[in-house]
Design a protein around this motif. Sequence first.
Motif, PDB file in Angstrom:
ATOM      1  N   ALA A 153       0.831  -1.208   0.000  1.00 23.51           N
ATOM      2  CA  ALA A 153       0.000   0.000   0.000  1.00 23.51           C
ATOM      3  C   ALA A 153       0.865   1.257   0.000  1.00 23.51           C
ATOM      4  N   VAL A 154       1.955   1.227   0.778  1.00 17.60           N
ATOM      5  CA  VAL A 154       2.895   2.351   0.780  1.00 17.60           C
ATOM      6  C   VAL A 154       3.504   2.522  -0.607  1.00 17.60           C
ATOM      7  N   ARG A 155       3.901   1.430  -1.198  1.00 17.83           N
ATOM      8  CA  ARG A 155       4.499   1.461  -2.545  1.00 17.83           C
ATOM      9  C   ARG A 155       3.528   2.040  -3.574  1.00 17.83           C
ATOM     10  N   LEU A 156       2.244   1.683  -3.440  1.00 16.65           N
ATOM     11  CA  LEU A 156       1.229   2.174  -4.372  1.00 16.65           C
ATOM     12  C   LEU A 156       0.773   3.594  -4.055  1.00 16.65           C
ATOM     13  N   GLY A 157       1.038   4.039  -2.826  1.00 18.42           N
ATOM     14  CA  GLY A 157       0.605   5.376  -2.426  1.00 18.42           C
ATOM     15  C   GLY A 157      -0.872   5.440  -2.086  1.00 18.42           C
ATOM     16  N   VAL A 158      -1.437   4.324  -1.582  1.00 20.24           N
ATOM     17  CA  VAL A 158      -2.851   4.293  -1.221  1.00 20.24           C
ATOM     18  C   VAL A 158      -2.994   3.988   0.267  1.00 20.24           C
ATOM     19  N   LYS A 159      -4.125   4.420   0.834  1.00 18.98           N
ATOM     20  CA  LYS A 159      -4.408   4.178   2.245  1.00 18.98           C
ATOM     21  C   LYS A 159      -5.405   3.023   2.353  1.00 18.98           C
ATOM     22  N   ALA A 160      -4.906   1.810   2.204  1.00 15.76           N
ATOM     23  CA  ALA A 160      -5.749   0.621   2.234  1.00 15.76           C
ATOM     24  C   ALA A 160      -6.015   0.214   3.686  1.00 15.76           C
ATOM     25  N   PRO A 161      -7.283   0.101   4.087  1.00 11.87           N
ATOM     26  CA  PRO A 161      -7.602  -0.293   5.463  1.00 11.87           C
ATOM     27  C   PRO A 161      -7.403  -1.787   5.681  1.00 11.87           C
ATOM     28  N   VAL A 162      -7.192  -2.182   6.936  1.00 11.92           N
ATOM     29  CA  VAL A 162      -7.093  -3.589   7.292  1.00 11.92           C
ATOM     30  C   VAL A 162      -8.512  -4.130   7.453  1.00 11.92           C
ATOM     31  N   ARG A 163      -8.881  -5.088   6.601  1.00 15.25           N
ATOM     32  CA  ARG A 163     -10.252  -5.610   6.581  1.00 15.25           C
ATOM     33  C   ARG A 163     -10.248  -7.113   6.321  1.00 15.25           C
ATOM     34  N   LEU A 164     -11.325  -7.774   6.757  1.00 16.63           N
ATOM     35  CA  LEU A 164     -11.584  -9.135   6.322  1.00 16.63           C
ATOM     36  C   LEU A 164     -12.099  -9.112   4.890  1.00 16.63           C
ATOM     37  N   SER A 165     -11.904 -10.197   4.176  1.00 18.54           N
ATOM     38  CA  SER A 165     -12.341 -10.290   2.796  1.00 18.54           C
ATOM     39  C   SER A 165     -13.831  -9.983   2.672  1.00 18.54           C
ATOM     40  N   GLY A 166     -14.175  -9.167   1.678  1.00 16.26           N
ATOM     41  CA  GLY A 166     -15.559  -8.807   1.424  1.00 16.26           C
ATOM     42  C   GLY A 166     -16.003  -7.524   2.066  1.00 16.26           C
ATOM     43  N   ASP A 167     -15.254  -7.018   3.048  1.00 13.99           N
ATOM     44  CA  ASP A 167     -15.606  -5.767   3.729  1.00 13.99           C
ATOM     45  C   ASP A 167     -14.914  -4.617   2.989  1.00 13.99           C
ATOM     46  N   LEU A 168     -15.569  -4.119   1.953  1.00 10.99           N
ATOM     47  CA  LEU A 168     -14.910  -3.185   1.038  1.00 10.99           C
ATOM     48  C   LEU A 168     -15.418  -1.758   1.109  1.00 10.99           C
ATOM     49  N   ALA A 169     -16.484  -1.503   1.852  1.00 12.66           N
ATOM     50  CA  ALA A 169     -17.053  -0.151   1.902  1.00 12.66           C
ATOM     51  C   ALA A 169     -16.025   0.849   2.419  1.00 12.66           C
ATOM     52  N   GLY A 170     -15.773   1.889   1.627  1.00 12.11           N
ATOM     53  CA  GLY A 170     -14.822   2.925   2.036  1.00 12.11           C
ATOM     54  C   GLY A 170     -13.366   2.513   1.916  1.00 12.11           C
ATOM     55  N   SER A 171     -13.084   1.396   1.242  1.00 13.96           N
ATOM     56  CA  SER A 171     -11.691   0.981   1.082  1.00 13.96           C
ATOM     57  C   SER A 171     -11.008   1.803  -0.014  1.00 13.96           C
ATOM     58  N   ALA A 172      -9.733   1.529  -0.249  1.00 14.79           N
ATOM     59  CA  ALA A 172      -8.919   2.400  -1.099  1.00 14.79           C
ATOM     60  C   ALA A 172      -9.221   2.227  -2.589  1.00 14.79           C
ATOM     61  N   PRO A 173      -9.123   3.314  -3.353  1.00 21.61           N
ATOM     62  CA  PRO A 173      -9.271   3.233  -4.813  1.00 21.61           C
ATOM     63  C   PRO A 173      -7.961   2.841  -5.478  1.00 21.61           C
ATOM     64  N   VAL A 174      -8.066   2.042  -6.543  1.00 24.17           N
ATOM     65  CA  VAL A 174      -6.909   1.683  -7.358  1.00 24.17           C
ATOM     66  C   VAL A 174      -7.369   1.474  -8.796  1.00 24.17           C
ATOM     67  N   THR A 175      -6.403   1.391  -9.693  1.00 25.90           N
ATOM     68  CA  THR A 175      -6.675   1.056 -11.091  1.00 25.90           C
ATOM     69  C   THR A 175      -6.059  -0.304 -11.399  1.00 25.90           C
ATOM     70  N   LEU A 176      -6.794  -1.138 -12.142  1.00 23.36           N
ATOM     71  CA  LEU A 176      -6.280  -2.428 -12.585  1.00 23.36           C
ATOM     72  C   LEU A 176      -6.125  -2.408 -14.097  1.00 23.36           C
ATOM     73  N   VAL A 177      -5.017  -2.961 -14.567  1.00 21.73           N
ATOM     74  CA  VAL A 177      -4.740  -2.993 -16.000  1.00 21.73           C
ATOM     75  C   VAL A 177      -4.506  -4.429 -16.450  1.00 21.73           C
ATOM     76  N   GLY A 178      -5.220  -4.831 -17.499  1.00 23.28           N
ATOM     77  CA  GLY A 178      -5.036  -6.146 -18.094  1.00 23.28           C
ATOM     78  C   GLY A 178      -4.634  -6.018 -19.548  1.00 23.28           C
ATOM     79  N   PRO A 179      -4.529  -7.127 -20.256  1.00 24.27           N
ATOM     80  CA  PRO A 179      -4.076  -7.082 -21.655  1.00 24.27           C
ATOM     81  C   PRO A 179      -5.074  -6.438 -22.619  1.00 24.27           C
ATOM     82  N   LYS A 180      -6.351  -6.353 -22.215  1.00 27.42           N
ATOM     83  CA  LYS A 180      -7.373  -5.813 -23.115  1.00 27.42           C
ATOM     84  C   LYS A 180      -8.004  -4.512 -22.634  1.00 27.42           C
ATOM     85  N   GLY A 181      -7.663  -4.058 -21.433  1.00 25.84           N
ATOM     86  CA  GLY A 181      -8.284  -2.838 -20.942  1.00 25.84           C
ATOM     87  C   GLY A 181      -7.899  -2.542 -19.507  1.00 25.84           C
ATOM     88  N   ALA A 182      -8.537  -1.519 -18.941  1.00 20.46           N
ATOM     89  CA  ALA A 182      -8.254  -1.088 -17.576  1.00 20.46           C
ATOM     90  C   ALA A 182      -9.557  -0.710 -16.885  1.00 20.46           C
TER      91      ALA A 182
END
Length: 214
Positions: A105-134
């Motif tokens: 998270a430090v490397r990405l420059g995002v403030k990702a909260p510590v959460r159990l899987s599935g608890d995503l409300a208010g979590s950090a924004p990021v961009t994902l890039v694949g071979p066909k789009g983003a």
Amino acid sequence: MQEQELVNAIAKLVVEQLKNVDVCDPKDRIPVGISARHVHLSQADLETLFGKGYELHKKKDLMGGQYAAQECVTIIGTKLRAIENVRVLGPVRKQTQVEVSATDAVRLGVKAPVRLSGDLAGSAPVTLVGPKGAIYLKEGCIVAKRHIHMSPEDAARFGVVDKQVVKVRFESGRGGTLEDVPVRVDPSFDLEMHIDTDEANGLGIAKDMGYLIK
């Protein structure tokens, strides 16, 4: 605070958790799995990243019907900071989720909260890039909270219930105790504690066993 100072602060916090001493009973041993950064995708996001109608290709079976896929993506945080070749886990989910370590998270420059899987409300924004789009996620990036998977039979043997919070003591590596560890019980689960790479490095763990302490 500079990036290296943040990393040092994270390491200090981990080490502080390793100072408690508890008595360990061999019958309370739990195998430990180290969870590296990874991504769960919704079907819509999978198709945006890899193409319309795309299906994941299984590389390795995991517990609970999950699997490591052959596919990988790139995570981009703020100021175009990126981590490449991040593994996708299948099967697809209703909502895309990105799991990283605190150091990631430090490397990405995002403030990702510590959460159990599935608890995503208010979590950090990021961009994902694949071979066909983003795709840009307004929320979805978390630091996965350490936890223990158990079957109902294992839970009965250890005398714990679903969502109970326990401690786990480690005697190998640097040794120490991790507190605030939720137990997750499901018939599809194998007995295993999941920690991230920061916690594993702080404890000096490779393929070790922990000891559950209630």
